[in-house]
Design a protein around this motif. Structure first.
Motif, short mmCIF file in Angstrom:
data_model
loop_
_atom_site.label_atom_id
_atom_site.label_comp_id
_atom_site.label_asym_id
_atom_site.label_seq_id
_atom_site.Cartn_x
_atom_site.Cartn_y
_atom_site.Cartn_z
N TRP A 38 20.21 34.20 29.25
CA TRP A 38 20.45 34.43 30.67
C TRP A 38 19.36 35.27 31.28
O TRP A 38 18.90 35.04 32.39
CB TRP A 38 21.83 35.10 30.86
N SER A 39 18.90 36.27 30.57
CA SER A 39 17.97 37.22 31.14
C SER A 39 17.12 37.81 30.02
O SER A 39 17.53 37.84 28.87
CB SER A 39 18.76 38.33 31.83
N GLY A 56 25.51 36.61 9.02
CA GLY A 56 25.58 36.90 10.45
C GLY A 56 26.26 35.79 11.22
O GLY A 56 27.08 36.03 12.10
N LYS A 57 25.93 34.56 10.87
CA LYS A 57 26.54 33.40 11.54
C LYS A 57 28.04 33.37 11.27
O LYS A 57 28.83 33.09 12.18
CB LYS A 57 25.87 32.12 11.04
N TRP A 112 11.67 39.30 18.30
CA TRP A 112 12.37 38.48 19.28
C TRP A 112 12.42 37.02 18.88
O TRP A 112 13.39 36.33 19.19
CB TRP A 112 11.77 38.66 20.67
N ARG A 113 11.44 36.52 18.18
CA ARG A 113 11.47 35.11 17.76
C ARG A 113 12.65 34.86 16.83
O ARG A 113 13.39 33.88 16.98
CB ARG A 113 10.16 34.72 17.08
N SER A 114 12.82 35.74 15.90
CA SER A 114 13.92 35.59 14.94
C SER A 114 15.28 35.71 15.61
O SER A 114 16.19 34.94 15.35
CB SER A 114 13.78 36.64 13.83
N VAL A 169 20.34 31.66 19.77
CA VAL A 169 20.30 30.43 20.55
C VAL A 169 20.47 29.20 19.64
O VAL A 169 21.34 28.37 19.87
CB VAL A 169 18.99 30.34 21.37
N ASP A 170 19.66 29.09 18.61
CA ASP A 170 19.69 27.90 17.75
C ASP A 170 20.84 27.90 16.76
O ASP A 170 21.45 26.85 16.52
CB ASP A 170 18.37 27.77 16.98
#
Length: 151
Positions: A139-140, A96-97, A123-125, A131-132
């Motif tokens: 943003w929202s 994915g990266k 959502w944590r994953s 983000v990381d």
């Protein structure tokens, strides 16, 4: 592994539609439904392939920003990632990266921002990944809670 941009041929569409059905069956996103051919039309498609097998894809489209002035100037050139999917056996292996980085590099001269929305149940994953791992900023967010039914 090879990452490349692909034309939307019948063969490519067939592969994407099959992977989309697999994603729907995973039930990992709120409201996700498998794509139809019409969902792919006019999109830029990026594929991750290994030994002739498609192990992931990313597709999206360009647009000019509207009503997003709290984060970017009105009319900014953007590329919206509509879907990024990696088959379960290849997750957490950089696919994915790599897809994201390739798409970012490819659209860099055409877009000033990459945007996306997600409806994942994990959502944590997804926040860790976007983000990381790939350096996006949050943003929202939109949250929900189903209320108990009164009798």
């Amino acid at each position: 592994m090879e990452i490349r941009e692909s034309e939307l041929t019948e063969e490519t569409a067939g592969v994407l539609l099959a992977l989309s059905r697999d994603w729907e069956a995973e039930n990992s996103c709120y409201g996700y439904r498998a794509n139809g051919r019409e969902d792919l039309e006019g999109r830029r498609v990026f594929l991750a392939e290994d030994a002739g097998e498609t192990v992931g894809y990313l597709f999206g489209h360009g647009y000019s920003s509207r009503k997003m002035s709290s984060i970017m100037p009105e009319g900014s050139r953007c590329f919206e990632v509509e879907e990024l999917y990696v088959i379960p056996s290849r997750r957490s292996m950089g696919v994915g990266k790599a897809l994201f980085a390739f798409a970012e590099e490819t659209v860099q001269g055409e877009a000033d921002y990459i945007t996306l929305s997600t409806a994942t149940k994990n959502w944590r994953s997804i926040l860790h990944f976007y983000v990381d791992e790939v350096g996006m900023e949050l943003w929202s967010s939109r949250l929900f809670r189903k209320l108990p039914q009164q009798r």
